[in-house]
Scaffold this motif. Structure first.
Motif, PDB file in Angstrom:
ATOM      1  N   GLN A 121     -25.216  54.262  84.058  1.00 16.71           N
ATOM      2  CA  GLN A 121     -25.870  53.341  83.116  1.00 16.71           C
ATOM      3  C   GLN A 121     -25.725  53.849  81.675  1.00 16.71           C
ATOM      4  N   LYS A 122     -25.925  55.166  81.522  1.00 15.65           N
ATOM      5  CA  LYS A 122     -25.815  55.779  80.195  1.00 15.65           C
ATOM      6  C   LYS A 122     -24.378  55.622  79.654  1.00 15.65           C
ATOM      7  N   ILE A 123     -23.396  55.900  80.520  1.00 16.27           N
ATOM      8  CA  ILE A 123     -21.987  55.783  80.099  1.00 16.27           C
ATOM      9  C   ILE A 123     -21.685  54.329  79.715  1.00 16.27           C
ATOM     10  N   ALA A 124     -22.177  53.402  80.556  1.00 21.32           N
ATOM     11  CA  ALA A 124     -21.914  51.969  80.303  1.00 21.32           C
ATOM     12  C   ALA A 124     -22.464  51.572  78.940  1.00 21.32           C
ATOM     13  N   GLU A 125     -23.676  52.015  78.634  1.00 19.18           N
ATOM     14  CA  GLU A 125     -24.283  51.641  77.337  1.00 19.18           C
ATOM     15  C   GLU A 125     -23.472  52.206  76.179  1.00 19.18           C
ATOM     16  N   GLN A 126     -23.021  53.459  76.325  1.00 14.62           N
ATOM     17  CA  GLN A 126     -22.261  54.084  75.234  1.00 14.62           C
ATOM     18  C   GLN A 126     -20.910  53.403  75.028  1.00 14.62           C
ATOM     19  N   ALA A 127     -20.240  53.057  76.145  1.00 12.08           N
ATOM     20  CA  ALA A 127     -18.928  52.397  76.030  1.00 12.08           C
ATOM     21  C   ALA A 127     -19.085  51.029  75.382  1.00 12.08           C
ATOM     22  N   LYS A 128     -20.104  50.298  75.779  1.00 14.99           N
ATOM     23  CA  LYS A 128     -20.337  48.967  75.188  1.00 14.99           C
ATOM     24  C   LYS A 128     -20.629  49.118  73.694  1.00 14.99           C
ATOM     25  N   ALA A 129     -21.464  50.119  73.334  1.00 17.56           N
ATOM     26  CA  ALA A 129     -21.808  50.314  71.917  1.00 17.56           C
ATOM     27  C   ALA A 129     -20.558  50.667  71.103  1.00 17.56           C
TER      28      ALA A 129
END
Ligand code: 3PY
Length: 249
Positions: A193-201
């Motif tokens: 979830q953390k990785i997904a948020e960072q990639a989207k940002a």
């Protein structure tokens, strides 16, 4: 439509290939997959087989990605020399490793990929030189982050130009948190979830692997752009089990 255009419009779906028979790759195209990842990290294929798989993918109408053996100049350059649509690099943990992958995958001015235009990717020397060197730099570069160290360095990794997809490897991630194989453990899903948020940002497309239809549905809903569902040989064996074992009378 290129694979990039596909995952910009909707989730692109494919699977890993670990067979040595190019017929499987061709058949994946006829079945409607968006991409196939020919696995040199864990699969049994030689470079000769990779070239035949890439030809079969083109015939069947499926995009071909090579998962390189490792993050080094030779593995990445040779994968791209086959004429595949992109290369996926395993186990990127540091900024230096991410820069090394970009450099190995791109020609000047974006990188320092080894130059040979007499390869399949350049139609064995018949493609116009300037066309080849500019279009080669548009091939997809997919970096796998699959360990806690990579997650800790993610913000800086994502800032490096040239990364088309950030791919989370849930199985390696599960090992990295001390729970090998437990891809649904909270330690793994929280990191994902953390990785997904960072990639989207960072506006970098996001990819991952799953081997259950529940997770496939979940990752699609979470907005993953590029999802590899299972492995050709496993899809075949699961279908055989379903047809021949479950229904045995
Ligand atoms: C992983 O889950 O670690 C992968 O690399 C996908 O095959």
């Amino acid at each position: 439509m290129s694979l990039k255009e596909t995952f910009q419009a909707r989730t692109a779906l494919g699977c890993f290939s670990k067979t040595t028979d190019s017929a499987f790759v061709e058949a994946c195209g006829y079945a409607g997959l968006d991409f196939i990842i020919i696995d040199m990290e864990h699969g049994p294929v030689s470079y000769e087989t990779v070239h035949n798989h890439v030809r079969a993918a083109k015939l069947g109408g499926v995009h071909s990605i090579i998962r390189a053996k490792s993050n080094d100049e030779h593995s990445i350059g040779s994968a791209l020399d086959s004429g595949a649509d992109g290369v996926q690099v395993p186990n990127v943990n540091t900024v230096a490793q991410a820069k090394q992958a970009v450099s190995a995958a791109k020609f000047h001015p974006k990188g320092s990929r080894g130059v040979c235009r007499f390869v399949r990717a350049a139609n064995f020397g018949t493609q116009d030189k300037s066309d080849y060197f500019s279009s080669a730099n548009e091939k997809l570069l997919i970096l796998q982050v699959e360990g806690v160290e990579g997650v800790n360095n993610l913000e800086e990794i994502l800032a490096i130009p040239g990364i088309d997809v950030l791919f989370i490897g849930p199985y390696d991630l599960s090992q990295s948190v001390g729970k090998p194989g437990e891809v649904d453990a909270p330690e793994v899903t929280e990191l994902m979830q953390k990785i997904a948020e960072q990639a989207k940002a960072a506006d970098v497309a996001l990819g991952t692997f799953c081997d259950s239809l529940e997770n496939l549905k979940k990752f699609k809903q979470q907005g993953f752009d590029y999802i590899a569902y299972s492995v050709d040989v496993n899809i075949f064996t699961e279908a055989c089990k379903f047809i021949f074992t479950s229904n045995r009378c």
